[in-house]
Scaffold this active site. Structure first.
Site, mmCIF file in Angstrom:
data_model
loop_
_atom_site.group_PDB
_atom_site.id
_atom_site.type_symbol
_atom_site.label_atom_id
_atom_site.label_comp_id
_atom_site.label_asym_id
_atom_site.label_seq_id
_atom_site.Cartn_x
_atom_site.Cartn_y
_atom_site.Cartn_z
ATOM 1 N N LYS A 13 0.814 -1.214 0.000
ATOM 2 C CA LYS A 13 0.000 0.000 0.000
ATOM 3 C C LYS A 13 0.850 1.268 0.000
ATOM 4 O O LYS A 13 0.568 2.219 -0.716
ATOM 5 C CB LYS A 13 -0.892 0.027 1.246
ATOM 6 C CG LYS A 13 -2.286 -0.436 0.979
ATOM 7 C CD LYS A 13 -3.216 -0.112 2.143
ATOM 8 C CE LYS A 13 -2.600 -0.457 3.483
ATOM 9 N NZ LYS A 13 -3.223 0.249 4.581
ATOM 10 N N ARG A 86 -11.116 2.812 9.582
ATOM 11 C CA ARG A 86 -10.707 1.496 10.023
ATOM 12 C C ARG A 86 -11.909 0.621 10.369
ATOM 13 O O ARG A 86 -11.821 -0.600 10.371
ATOM 14 C CB ARG A 86 -9.833 1.648 11.266
ATOM 15 C CG ARG A 86 -8.583 0.797 11.237
ATOM 16 C CD ARG A 86 -7.719 1.103 12.445
ATOM 17 N NE ARG A 86 -6.592 1.961 12.130
ATOM 18 C CZ ARG A 86 -5.539 1.586 11.416
ATOM 19 N NH1 ARG A 86 -5.453 0.361 10.945
ATOM 20 N NH2 ARG A 86 -4.560 2.412 11.174
ATOM 21 N N ARG A 125 10.419 -12.754 5.405
ATOM 22 C CA ARG A 125 11.164 -11.516 5.596
ATOM 23 C C ARG A 125 12.094 -11.686 6.803
ATOM 24 O O ARG A 125 11.747 -12.287 7.809
ATOM 25 C CB ARG A 125 10.145 -10.402 5.870
ATOM 26 C CG ARG A 125 10.690 -9.033 5.882
ATOM 27 C CD ARG A 125 9.649 -8.034 5.406
ATOM 28 N NE ARG A 125 8.573 -7.856 6.380
ATOM 29 C CZ ARG A 125 7.445 -7.188 6.126
ATOM 30 N NH1 ARG A 125 7.230 -6.670 4.936
ATOM 31 N NH2 ARG A 125 6.519 -7.070 7.049
ATOM 32 N N ARG A 158 11.190 -10.867 12.683
ATOM 33 C CA ARG A 158 10.433 -10.111 13.681
ATOM 34 C C ARG A 158 9.212 -10.915 14.102
ATOM 35 O O ARG A 158 8.627 -11.625 13.291
ATOM 36 C CB ARG A 158 9.975 -8.768 13.100
ATOM 37 C CG ARG A 158 11.094 -7.792 12.856
ATOM 38 C CD ARG A 158 10.537 -6.425 12.607
ATOM 39 N NE ARG A 158 9.310 -6.535 11.787
ATOM 40 C CZ ARG A 158 8.807 -5.553 11.073
ATOM 41 N NH1 ARG A 158 9.385 -4.381 11.063
ATOM 42 N NH2 ARG A 158 7.710 -5.719 10.369
ATOM 43 N N ARG A 169 -3.256 -11.324 11.856
ATOM 44 C CA ARG A 169 -3.423 -9.966 11.322
ATOM 45 C C ARG A 169 -4.342 -9.974 10.115
ATOM 46 O O ARG A 169 -5.155 -9.075 9.920
ATOM 47 C CB ARG A 169 -2.054 -9.375 10.927
ATOM 48 C CG ARG A 169 -1.203 -8.960 12.131
ATOM 49 C CD ARG A 169 0.253 -8.781 11.753
ATOM 50 N NE ARG A 169 0.507 -7.627 10.901
ATOM 51 C CZ ARG A 169 1.637 -7.447 10.213
ATOM 52 N NH1 ARG A 169 2.602 -8.360 10.255
ATOM 53 N NH2 ARG A 169 1.816 -6.378 9.480
#
Ligand SMILES: [Zn+2]
Length: 214
Positions: A13, A86, A125, A158, A169
């Site tokens: 995004k 949101r 990642r 992470r 998420r």
């Protein structure tokens, strides 16, 4: 034109916002940035928001809406909203506030990426805790396994990037976003679904094309 951009974590995004800002001369309004700048600038709204944040409370919707509306006005009603609304109640209040200004949301753009692709992108990642370099085990691996190219430290994953966390998420994302999308479809804003699995340049071209038609 006022556009809302939604997409799951890892959909790119941020990258798309930057490119659209360049191509369409729109302002990128990220709710997080706006909060921080209102607070840093010690504006009335910023001070009020800070009182809630200092107490560990969520900033109430009315205050969030006021900040966003003032940013939308400053952008001459030509902007991309990122990270806002949101929730459905936020979307409804935003509509009312925009109606008072004789304007409305023109389009909702969704960067659609299937969940498994997101998980693959994010869970591979790795980051360097010392210098902040970012790697991807498939597309941008370090030269030496597990070691940062730039500073030689051990790279890590992470917590936020772990598979289980990413899945959580994503679930939250779908739960929050779907009602917003159907709300704007009902409100006759243009709904633009973009295949977010394409290369970033192709995504930008698609969005640009569809926005011109909208
Ligand atoms: Zn490093």
């Amino acid at each position: 034109m006022i556009v809302i951009l939604v997409g799951p974590p890892g959909a790119g995004k941020g990258t798309q916002c930057k490119k659209l800002v360049e191509q369409f001369d729109m302002k990128h309004l990220s709710s997080g940035d706006i909060f921080r700048s209102e607070i840093a600038g010690k504006t009335d709204l910023g001070q009020k928001a800070k009182q809630h944040i200092d107490k560990g409370e969520l900033v109430p919707d009315e205050l969030v809406i006021d900040m966003m509306i003032s940013a939308v006005k400053n952008a001459d009603y030509n902007c991309i909203l990122d990270g806002f609304p949101r929730t459905l109640p936020q979307a409804e209040q935003l509509d009312k506030a925009l109606e008072k200004e004789n304007t409305k949301i023109d389009a909702v753009i969704e960067l659609a990426v299937n969940d498994e692709t997101v998980v693959q992108r994010i869970s591979k990642r790795r980051v360097c805790p010392d210098c902040g370099a970012v790697y991807h085990l498939e597309t941008m691996p370090p030269m030496q396994d597990g070691i940062c190219d730039k500073c030689g430290s051990k790279i890590i994953q992470r917590d936020d990037d772990k598979r289980e966390v990413v899945l959580e998420r994503l679930e939250t994302y779908h739960k929050m976003t779907e009602p917003i999308i159907s709300h704007y479809k009902d409100a006759s804003a243009a709904y633009i679904e973009i295949d977010g699995s394409q290369r970033p340049e192709a995504i930008t071209n698609d969005i640009a094309q569809r926005l011109k038609e909208a």
